[in-house]
Scaffold this motif. Structure first.
Motif, PDB file in Angstrom:
ATOM      1  N   GLY A 444      -3.827 -11.683   4.356  1.00 14.83           N
ATOM      2  CA  GLY A 444      -3.239 -10.460   3.825  1.00 14.83           C
ATOM      3  C   GLY A 444      -2.611  -9.561   4.868  1.00 14.83           C
ATOM      4  O   GLY A 444      -2.511  -8.352   4.669  1.00 14.83           O
ATOM      5  N   ASP A 445      -2.178 -10.141   5.980  1.00 12.50           N
ATOM      6  CA  ASP A 445      -1.556  -9.357   7.045  1.00 12.50           C
ATOM      7  C   ASP A 445      -0.050  -9.313   6.804  1.00 12.50           C
ATOM      8  O   ASP A 445       0.633 -10.323   6.951  1.00 12.50           O
ATOM      9  CB  ASP A 445      -1.858  -9.996   8.399  1.00 12.50           C
ATOM     10  N   ARG A 446       0.456  -8.129   6.478  1.00 10.65           N
ATOM     11  CA  ARG A 446       1.876  -7.979   6.201  1.00 10.65           C
ATOM     12  C   ARG A 446       2.633  -7.340   7.363  1.00 10.65           C
ATOM     13  O   ARG A 446       3.744  -6.844   7.180  1.00 10.65           O
ATOM     14  CB  ARG A 446       2.060  -7.162   4.922  1.00 10.65           C
ATOM     15  N   PHE A 447       2.029  -7.357   8.544  1.00 12.48           N
ATOM     16  CA  PHE A 447       2.688  -6.876   9.765  1.00 12.48           C
ATOM     17  C   PHE A 447       3.172  -5.442   9.566  1.00 12.48           C
ATOM     18  O   PHE A 447       4.347  -5.135   9.743  1.00 12.48           O
ATOM     19  CB  PHE A 447       3.851  -7.803  10.121  1.00 12.48           C
ATOM     20  N   ARG A 448       2.245  -4.568   9.239  1.00 14.80           N
ATOM     21  CA  ARG A 448       2.567  -3.178   8.953  1.00 14.80           C
ATOM     22  C   ARG A 448       2.760  -2.375  10.238  1.00 14.80           C
ATOM     23  O   ARG A 448       2.247  -2.722  11.297  1.00 14.80           O
ATOM     24  CB  ARG A 448       1.432  -2.534   8.160  1.00 14.80           C
ATOM     25  N   TRP A 449       3.443  -1.239  10.088  1.00 17.04           N
ATOM     26  CA  TRP A 449       3.454  -0.244  11.136  1.00 17.04           C
ATOM     27  C   TRP A 449       2.058   0.363  11.242  1.00 17.04           C
ATOM     28  O   TRP A 449       1.321   0.452  10.264  1.00 17.04           O
ATOM     29  CB  TRP A 449       4.467   0.859  10.842  1.00 17.04           C
ATOM     30  N   ASN A 450       1.708   0.826  12.408  1.00 17.00           N
ATOM     31  CA  ASN A 450       0.401   1.429  12.622  1.00 17.00           C
ATOM     32  C   ASN A 450       0.148   2.611  11.674  1.00 17.00           C
ATOM     33  O   ASN A 450      -0.979   2.832  11.217  1.00 17.00           O
ATOM     34  CB  ASN A 450       0.302   1.892  14.086  1.00 17.00           C
ATOM     35  N   SER A 451       1.174   3.366  11.336  1.00 17.74           N
ATOM     36  CA  SER A 451       1.015   4.527  10.460  1.00 17.74           C
ATOM     37  C   SER A 451       0.539   4.138   9.063  1.00 17.74           C
ATOM     38  O   SER A 451      -0.105   4.937   8.379  1.00 17.74           O
ATOM     39  CB  SER A 451       2.332   5.306  10.357  1.00 17.74           C
ATOM     40  N   PHE A 452       0.829   2.911   8.620  1.00 21.48           N
ATOM     41  CA  PHE A 452       0.344   2.458   7.313  1.00 21.48           C
ATOM     42  C   PHE A 452      -1.178   2.468   7.283  1.00 21.48           C
ATOM     43  O   PHE A 452      -1.801   2.922   6.317  1.00 21.48           O
ATOM     44  CB  PHE A 452       0.860   1.048   7.025  1.00 21.48           C
ATOM     45  N   TYR A 453      -1.793   1.953   8.339  1.00 25.62           N
ATOM     46  CA  TYR A 453      -3.249   1.881   8.374  1.00 25.62           C
ATOM     47  C   TYR A 453      -3.859   3.282   8.390  1.00 25.62           C
ATOM     48  O   TYR A 453      -4.878   3.532   7.746  1.00 25.62           O
ATOM     49  CB  TYR A 453      -3.710   1.093   9.601  1.00 25.62           C
ATOM     50  N   ARG A 454      -3.223   4.174   9.114  1.00 24.61           N
ATOM     51  CA  ARG A 454      -3.739   5.540   9.160  1.00 24.61           C
ATOM     52  C   ARG A 454      -3.710   6.184   7.775  1.00 24.61           C
ATOM     53  O   ARG A 454      -4.649   6.885   7.382  1.00 24.61           O
ATOM     54  CB  ARG A 454      -2.931   6.372  10.153  1.00 24.61           C
ATOM     55  N   ARG A 455      -2.640   5.938   7.038  1.00 23.96           N
ATOM     56  CA  ARG A 455      -2.499   6.542   5.713  1.00 23.96           C
ATOM     57  C   ARG A 455      -3.384   5.883   4.676  1.00 23.96           C
ATOM     58  O   ARG A 455      -3.941   6.548   3.800  1.00 23.96           O
ATOM     59  CB  ARG A 455      -1.039   6.456   5.232  1.00 23.96           C
ATOM     60  N   ARG A 456      -3.530   4.569   4.761  1.00 25.88           N
ATOM     61  CA  ARG A 456      -4.127   3.816   3.656  1.00 25.88           C
ATOM     62  C   ARG A 456      -5.534   3.293   3.927  1.00 25.88           C
ATOM     63  O   ARG A 456      -6.288   3.042   2.988  1.00 25.88           O
ATOM     64  CB  ARG A 456      -3.214   2.623   3.310  1.00 25.88           C
ATOM     65  N   TRP A 457      -5.881   3.083   5.184  1.00 22.11           N
ATOM     66  CA  TRP A 457      -7.146   2.408   5.494  1.00 22.11           C
ATOM     67  C   TRP A 457      -8.195   3.305   6.120  1.00 22.11           C
ATOM     68  O   TRP A 457      -9.368   2.947   6.156  1.00 22.11           O
ATOM     69  CB  TRP A 457      -6.901   1.237   6.470  1.00 22.11           C
TER      70      TRP A 457
END
Length: 472
Positions: A444-457
């Motif tokens: 499930g790794d979609r190669f997100r920007w780091n900011s995605f994890y901050r917002r969602r995880w």
């Protein structure tokens, strides 16, 4: 039923593959490990799948990738305690468990490391299954009191009496004796802080520093005088810092020499207690260090100086000693060790059980997915990368700009020649690229920007997730 083996898992912090004598490559004083390695399985293609302190530890215990569920995308986050770990499996199957040293998965604040609200990991779920003995701290890298200390089962700080690795080894030897007296099989994890920086003379015993008086530490062939444009703040050299590299490396080598002595003492205790034949003993590291290679220092990158780590494994005379080229990723460690010990598999683990290769001494293809999901300890976009390492090649790509790399690590061990545009290796590049994205998709790794994890995880630096995006 035969008594199950004990497990002693020892890992250093920031010890790279070539910084021990048995793997060669630079000045090293590791006589114990050099001799000890001759009776071990030497997994010479072991890699840190996410070469940063906290991400490694989270993957080690859960058998999950960062983007596959640990969510430990940078340092200084608090792991979600709902994870099932190898310590849970050990405890449930009658093992006495002990953890000593650096934890680095509890603080929910950047900095402020010596505040007990960050350094003390309370009893219960946040210890991830290490329910019996826990002499640990979240994070620090000063190795003498008053900054070197640990906690037991209260916020009270217990200060080191001398040099921290020496004291931690003493604690480990006490636990080995206590576990033997208890009679149950045991698992002991010993997490040293050295040879992590700061590399200052006052952070290592003078006797070990004296071993390297007058020893030259020339720059490696892949040294670059300019900072890598992809480097984060931890990996860039500030003005004037490069001239300190020889001094840093001298302290680093002294720290490694001290580790060698402590491992000698630890193994002597195992033998004195009559446990050598009944104990699986592992020595490895969480990641390496660049020291100017490719224009970088620190870790958090796909180059071998960061991802490739020593990995010795011994179980009496049961395993065929010698070098084994089978690639081993961090997520593979828990499945492999549990299988060797005859224990149930770890639910949710995404790594591969490589116990067959370890027990037979044969090679097994196991290309390793590598990842960098942002800066080392702050949030920010622009440094994310993914990679894959086989027993011979490394392929990697940056998200920002899409720059690709392909290295033939056999012909080019310093990774100085990017072969991504070499027609002779086009098929190799295509195959590795496709395999990397297949492995990413599987977790499930979609190669997100780091900011995605901050917002969602993550919320207030506490990780919310335990599974990858495939489950969302």
């Amino acid at each position: 039923m035969a008594k199950r083996p004990n497990l002693i898992y020892v890992f250093a912090d920031q010890l790279r593959f070539t910084s021990v004598g048995f793997n060669g490559g630079e000045p090293a004083r590791t006589p114990f490990l050099d001799g000890f390695s001759e009776g071990c399985v030497n997994l010479e293609n072991a890699v840190s799948g996410h070469p940063v302190c906290a991400p490694y530890r989270a993957s080690l215990l859960t058998g999950k990738y960062t983007t596959g569920g640990t969510g430990m995308v940078i340092n200084e986050l608090r792991v979600n305690p709902a994870h099932r770990t190898m310590a849970h499996v050990l405890t449930e199957n009658g093992y006495g468990t002990s953890y000593i040293g650096k934890w680095h998965m509890y603080a929910a604040q950047l900095g402020n490391h010596y505040d007990t609200k960050n350094s003390y990991i309370p009893k219960g779920e946040n210890r991830l299954g290490f329910d019996e003995y826990f002499a640990a701290y979240n994070f620090h890298h000063e190795y003498y009191a008053p900054k070197a200390y640990y906690h037991l089962d209260s916020p009270e700080k217990i200060y080191c009496k001398g040099y921290e690795p020496d004291d931690q080894t003493d604690l480990a030897m006490e636990r080995i004796r206590a576990h033997k007296a208890d009679g149950r099989p045991f698992a002991l994890f010993l997490s040293y802080g050295t040879p992590h920086d700061p590399w200052t003379p006052e952070n290592v015993p003078q006797a070990y520093l004296d071993l390297f008086s007058g020893v030259d530490f020339p720059p490696p062939p892949n040294y670059r005088a300019r900072n890598d444009p992809h480097a984060d703040a931890w990996a860039r050299f500030l003005p004037g810092k490069r001239k300190r590299l020889p001094d840093w490396r001298r302290v680093y080598a002294a720290m490694v020499a001290n580790l060698d002595d402590n491992l000698r003492r630890l193994w002597a205790c195992v033998e004195e207690e009559g446990l050598a034949d009944d104990t699986i003993f592992v020595f490895t590291s969480d990641h390496g260090e660049l020291f100017g290679a490719h224009g970088r220092h620190a870790k958090n990158i796909f180059y071998d100086e960061a991802v490739r780590v020593p990995f010795l494994l011994k179980w009496g005379e049961r395993l065929p000693a010698g070098r084994n080229a089978t690639p081993v990723n961090t997520v593979d460690i828990a499945p492999t060790l549990l299988a060797l010990m005859g224990l149930p598999a770890l639910e949710g683990a995404q790594g591969t059980d490589l116990s067959d290769a370890v027990q037979s001494g044969t090679f097994r293809k196991n290309d390793c997915l590598l990842m960098g999901t942002g800066p080392t300890a702050i949030y920010g976009n622009g440094t994310e990368w993914r990679g894959i390492r086989s027993e011979r090649y490394t392929y990697a790509v940056y998200k920002a700009g899409g720059q690709e790399f392909l290295f033939d690590n056999l012909k080019d061990p310093y990774q100085m020649h990017n072969r991504i545009r070499d027609p002779a290796l086009a098929d190799t590049a295509n195959a590795l690229r496709a395999e990397m994205y297949e492995k990413m998709a599987a977790v499930g790794d979609r190669f997100r920007w780091n900011s995605f994890y901050r917002r969602r995880w993550v919320k207030k630096r506490k990780i919310l997730v335990t599974t990858g995006e495939t489950d969302k």
